[in-house]
Design an enzyme around this catalytic site. Structure first.
Site, mmCIF file in Angstrom:
data_model
loop_
_atom_site.group_PDB
_atom_site.id
_atom_site.type_symbol
_atom_site.label_atom_id
_atom_site.label_comp_id
_atom_site.label_asym_id
_atom_site.label_seq_id
_atom_site.Cartn_x
_atom_site.Cartn_y
_atom_site.Cartn_z
ATOM 1 N N GLY A 151 55.010 -24.248 18.503
ATOM 2 C CA GLY A 151 56.472 -24.301 18.440
ATOM 3 C C GLY A 151 57.116 -22.944 18.662
ATOM 4 N N LYS A 211 40.396 -22.962 17.655
ATOM 5 C CA LYS A 211 41.801 -23.014 18.116
ATOM 6 C C LYS A 211 42.711 -22.895 16.893
ATOM 7 C CE LYS A 211 45.086 -25.963 20.603
ATOM 8 N NZ LYS A 211 45.286 -26.813 21.775
ATOM 9 N N GLU A 254 40.284 -27.131 15.684
ATOM 10 C CA GLU A 254 41.694 -26.712 15.562
ATOM 11 C C GLU A 254 42.252 -26.951 14.155
ATOM 12 O OE1 GLU A 254 44.434 -28.738 18.207
ATOM 13 O OE2 GLU A 254 46.098 -27.456 17.632
HETATM 14 P P1 13P Z 1 51.140 -26.487 20.994
HETATM 15 O O1 13P Z 1 50.665 -25.343 21.839
HETATM 16 O O2 13P Z 1 52.377 -27.150 21.508
HETATM 17 O O3 13P Z 1 51.188 -26.153 19.541
HETATM 18 O O4 13P Z 1 50.022 -27.610 21.108
HETATM 19 C C1 13P Z 1 48.703 -27.266 21.014
HETATM 20 C C2 13P Z 1 47.919 -28.449 20.648
HETATM 21 O O5 13P Z 1 46.978 -28.784 21.298
HETATM 22 C C3 13P Z 1 48.300 -29.197 19.464
HETATM 23 O O6 13P Z 1 47.211 -29.960 19.051
#
Ligand code: 13P
Length: 374
Positions: free
Chosen positions: A297, A228, A186
């Protein structure tokens, strides 16, 4: 399950199978891995007590929502949550196993200031990671998550920040695969700031290019991971996009607002979907089985609508599945209904299931605004 070198090929096949399962059947991931400070911050805004018991009760509400497994393939847990139980003593991991949801675990230890780089962060957690992964795997986790954050601002992100975070993500991913866990990689380019959509595109592409260079350097099996990323979005404080045309009338030049514009939001949804898919097309190898967006967000409805348009327009041409791994865009409406009260549990679960269903529909390109009024 600990991987032995002589079982290498079989182990690789397990990773590939798990990664595919995580994006199969138009289901997606539920991120419920907020660290205690983040979870407490969200609770505080709603006057919910910031206690272990309140966090446990909230996570029980989520995991016992009836039929959650119809739309959710995997749930990302936090260290505290993976060790918790329902009020009646049933371990959360057993609840997940019974609903067919694959358990995952957040393994980074958070984004800290990057030395000598004001305004930039580096994600920590590599020290001792091999042993932690082994423990999570023995507990039943089958995938893991590590989040890197990249801020956009004046003079940032720097090359050093991008490279340091990409390197850490790749070392984490290689360790996960060694332990039998599918890494969710991510790299999040943040929405905060006044940057344009175009700047977010350029930064996102640079980050993803670096991430895949590092993943290849660390011999990460691309077929056994999930990416991600953020969607490509203008910064939160970027002035609204105005479609204007310069026209000359006599000696004067005027700016004329085009009259045949689509409504602001529809146009934004199309533009975000097009540019996001284009950026991923340029940077993500076809061997990766799935891309599961974070919500970052965005409002819950916009996140679903944007994912929907991406799948509606491009699904048949894409080598990877376009899925979701939302936290706020699935949980927030439910959290606001629950507000820490036992009497609100059922209504909160309905709101959670509704968002999960909307996002599953968005994976098929079948989400419509009508679903929100149903
Ligand atoms: P959000 O979808 O709230 O951005 O969170 C995803 C997430 O796993 C953040 O690390």
């Amino acid at each position: 399950m600990v991987f032995e070198a002589d079982n290498f090929l079989m182990n690789m096949q397990i990773l590939v199978d798990t990664a595919r399962k995580l994006v199969a059947d138009h289901k997606g991931l539920l991120a419920m891995d907020e660290s205690n400070p983040t979870c407490n911050k969200r609770f505080a805004k709603l006057n919910i007590p910031q206690t272990v018991e309140a966090r446990r009760a909230y996570r029980e509400l989520i995991l016992t929502a009836p039929g959650l497994g119809d739309s959710i393939s995997g749930a990302i847990l936090f260290d505290e949550t993976i060790r918790q139980q329902k009020k009646d003593g049933t371990p959360f991991l057993k609840v997940l196993a019974d609903t067919g949801i694959i358990p995952g675990i957040k393994v980074d230890t958070g984004a800290k200031d990057l030395a000598a780089h004001p305004g930039e962060k580096i994600t920590e957690g590599l020290d001792g990671l091999r042993d932690r992964l082994k423990e999570y795997c023995q507990m039943g986790a089958r995938f893991a998550k590590w989040r890197a954050v990249i801020a956009i601002g004046e003079g940032i992100p720097t090359r050093s920040c991008i490279e340091a975070n990409a390197h850490a993500l790749a070392r984490y991913a290689a360790l996960c695969q060694e332990s039998g866990l599918v890494p969710i990689v991510e790299p999040e380019v943040l929405m905060e700031g006044g940057h344009t959509l175009e700047r977010c595109r350029a930064v996102t592409e640079e980050v993803l290019r670096n991430v895949f260079i590092q993943l290849n350097c660390q011999c990460v099996l691309l077929e056994g991971m999930i990416l991600k990323p953020n969607m490509v979005l203008p910064g939160l404080t970027c002035p609204p996009h105005q479609e204007v045309k310069e026209v000359d009338i006599g000696e004067q030049q005027y700016q004329v607002r085009l009259t045949d514009r689509q409504p602001e939001e529809e146009q934004d949804i199309d533009e975000v979907a097009n540019i996001t898919v284009k950026s991923l097309w340029r940077t993500v190898p076809a061997a990766v089985p799935g891309i599961a967006f974070l919500s970052g967000g965005q409002s819950a409805e916009l996140a679903s609508a944007r994912l929907n348009v991406m799948n509606l327009r491009f699904k048949s041409q894409l080598p990877w599945a376009l899925s979701f791994s939302f936290a706020r865009a699935i949980q927030q409406p439910a959290l606001e209904i629950w507000c820490g009260k036992e009497t609100n549990v059922l209504a909160a679960q309905q709101a959670l299931l509704h968002r999960a269903k909307c996002n599953r529909a968005a994976r098929r390109g079948e989400y419509t605004a009508v679903m929100e009024r149903a």
